[in-house]
Write an enzyme that holds these catalytic residues in place. Structure first.
Site, PDB file in Angstrom:
ATOM      1  N   HIS A 150       0.846  -1.206   0.000  1.00 51.52           N
ATOM      2  CA  HIS A 150       0.000   0.000   0.000  1.00 51.52           C
ATOM      3  C   HIS A 150       0.879   1.252   0.000  1.00 51.52           C
ATOM      4  O   HIS A 150       1.908   1.316   0.671  1.00 51.52           O
ATOM      5  CB  HIS A 150      -0.896   0.012   1.236  1.00 51.52           C
ATOM      6  CG  HIS A 150      -2.126  -0.828   1.091  1.00 51.52           C
ATOM      7  ND1 HIS A 150      -3.011  -0.690   0.047  1.00 51.52           N
ATOM      8  CD2 HIS A 150      -2.633  -1.829   1.886  1.00 51.52           C
ATOM      9  CE1 HIS A 150      -4.000  -1.552   0.188  1.00 51.52           C
ATOM     10  NE2 HIS A 150      -3.798  -2.259   1.294  1.00 51.52           N
ATOM     11  N   CYS A 172       0.128   1.681  -5.795  1.00 47.70           N
ATOM     12  CA  CYS A 172      -0.902   2.486  -6.477  1.00 47.70           C
ATOM     13  C   CYS A 172      -0.446   3.927  -6.644  1.00 47.70           C
ATOM     14  O   CYS A 172       0.332   4.465  -5.847  1.00 47.70           O
ATOM     15  CB  CYS A 172      -2.206   2.458  -5.697  1.00 47.70           C
ATOM     16  SG  CYS A 172      -2.942   0.813  -5.544  1.00 47.70           S
ATOM     17  N   ARG A 195      -0.588   2.277 -11.590  1.00 42.91           N
ATOM     18  CA  ARG A 195       0.437   1.614 -10.793  1.00 42.91           C
ATOM     19  C   ARG A 195       1.779   2.304 -11.026  1.00 42.91           C
ATOM     20  O   ARG A 195       2.108   2.718 -12.153  1.00 42.91           O
ATOM     21  CB  ARG A 195       0.555   0.137 -11.188  1.00 42.91           C
ATOM     22  CG  ARG A 195      -0.700  -0.680 -10.935  1.00 42.91           C
ATOM     23  CD  ARG A 195      -0.969  -0.838  -9.445  1.00 42.91           C
ATOM     24  NE  ARG A 195      -2.137  -1.697  -9.230  1.00 42.91           N
ATOM     25  CZ  ARG A 195      -3.369  -1.240  -9.089  1.00 42.91           C
ATOM     26  NH1 ARG A 195      -3.600   0.059  -9.179  1.00 42.91           N
ATOM     27  NH2 ARG A 195      -4.355  -2.078  -8.877  1.00 42.91           N
TER      28      ARG A 195
END
Length: 392
Positions: free
Chosen positions: A291, A360, A369
């Site tokens: 993340h 991300c 991405r």
């Protein structure tokens, strides 16, 4: 014989005044006794003349009177029944001074009032002035009476009470606006709580879980419970160090959002068609995902990595050191070619031992991405100690 005066000398109209009067030629003081009255003088003159017409007996007696008598006094009325004592007039009570001195909007003059004026019940002009004094415009044709009359102090009638209750009741528009406002406030509070949960609480919780998993991995290594080989999905098997970013995060098998990524760990692409190599393999691409925002956000600042920066993967057997070589700022999530043994776009042209970091982008979204590549530059067994990048 005494001489008799002519008749015309006794004319009553020329009769002399009493003694001490004016100097008339008919007046002789020696014929009138001093101090006599007019009647006495006439009697004496009659005796001297011997005239029977002027005899003393025929002269009427006059009541004595003084020439300078006091003026008569008005008669005193007879006393009547006693009058009752006067009843004192009631003294009005002093009214308290008002706390404010409003002005009369009709004359623009100040006036004192003891209490707020009652709502008018008169004509339209009076209602309009009273409404203006209260700070709002009275509706045309309104004739609502006050619920509690102040001036008279009487209780309101039933009709007045109904009108006052109706006036106090909010209109449907006001009720609807209040409901909408409360809904917006509630929605705002819920959104604020959700943002707080995502940006603050998920990080705290993920850091706790990742730290607990890292301790468990090192404990298994020390106790010899974990053996090299295939690892179960969601189970941690390595620890990644990024010294420049001060990141220490466990690496688990698989990229499951709930079992791996949301727990603050980095997930290894090791299943299905996206399966990549392990650090100990002699050739291949070791690819992981993490993340960038929330849930521990281990890859939050990987965009700051420059060529030559080091990434170290610690396993049970060795330390594997990779040097950053390139970056792809943005690509489609469907671009899986970056995970191939020779990553497409990395600049590598032949097989080797490579590292691929994926996350991300832009921040707080998952639209695209970001890809960062590295190449292994050192492999150190644990028996030889930590690499210099970690020891320093």
């Amino acid at each position: 014989m005494t001489a008799v005066r002519p008749e015309h000398e006794f004319d009553p109209l020329t009769d002399p005044l009493p003694a001490g009067g004016h100097g008339s030629p008919w007046f002789r003081a020696d014929n009138i006794a001093q101090g006599g009255t007019q009647y006495e003088v006439q009697a004496q003159q009659a005796q001297v003349s011997g005239d029977a017409y002027a005899r003393v007996a025929d002269v009427p007696a006059a009541p004595p009177q003084e020439w300078y008598a006091e003026p008569a006094v008005d008669p005193v009325p007879a006393p009547g029944p006693p009058l009752p004592d006067p009843v004192p007039a009631p003294v009005p009570l002093a009214e308290p001074e008002p706390d404010f001195v409003p002005y009369d909007d009709a004359t623009m003059a100040l006036k004192r009032i003891a209490e707020p004026p009652a709502r008018p019940t008169g004509g339209r002009a009076e209602r309009r002035r009273a409404a203006k004094a209260r700070g709002h415009r009275a509706p045309s044709g309104s004739a609502a009476a006050p619920a509690e009359p102040v001036a008279s102090g009487r209780p309101p009638t039933r009709a007045e009470a109904r009108r006052a209750a109706k006036a106090r009741k909010d209109s449907p528009a006001v009720v609807a606006s209040r409901i909408i406002g409360e809904l917006f406030i509630t929605l705002g509070v819920v959104m604020l709580l959700f943002v707080t949960y995502q940006l603050w609480w998920t990080n705290i919780r993920a850091h706790q879980q990742a730290g607990s998993e890292a301790k468990k991995i090192t404990h298994d290594w020390a106790s010899g419970k974990q053996a090299p080989g295939a690892f179960e999905p969601g189970k941690g098997f390595a620890i990644m160090h990024i010294p420049k970013l001060d990141v220490v995060v466990p690496v688990a098998e698989g990229t499951s959002k709930h079992k791996v990524l949301d727990k603050g760990m980095v997930g290894h692409y090791g299943q299905g068609s996206l399966k990549t190599a392990m650090p100990g393999d002699k050739s291949g691409n070791f690819a992981v995902a993490g993340h960038r925002n929330t849930h521990g956000e281990p890859f939050r600042y990987i965009n700051r990595l420059k060529p030559g920066d080091l990434v170290i993967v610690e396993t049970q057997q060795a330390y594997y050191t990779y040097a950053i070589s390139g970056m792809l700022p943005s690509t489609s999530p469907k671009n899986v070619s970056v995970l191939k043994p020779i990553p497409v776009g990395s600049g590598f042209t032949r097989p080797g031992r490579y590292l691929t970091l994926t996350t991300c982008t832009p921040e707080f979204t998952s639209t695209y991405r970001m890809i960062v590549w590295g190449k292994m530059v050192d492999e150190r067994p644990r028996s030889k100690g930590m690499p210099d990048a970690l020891a320093g």
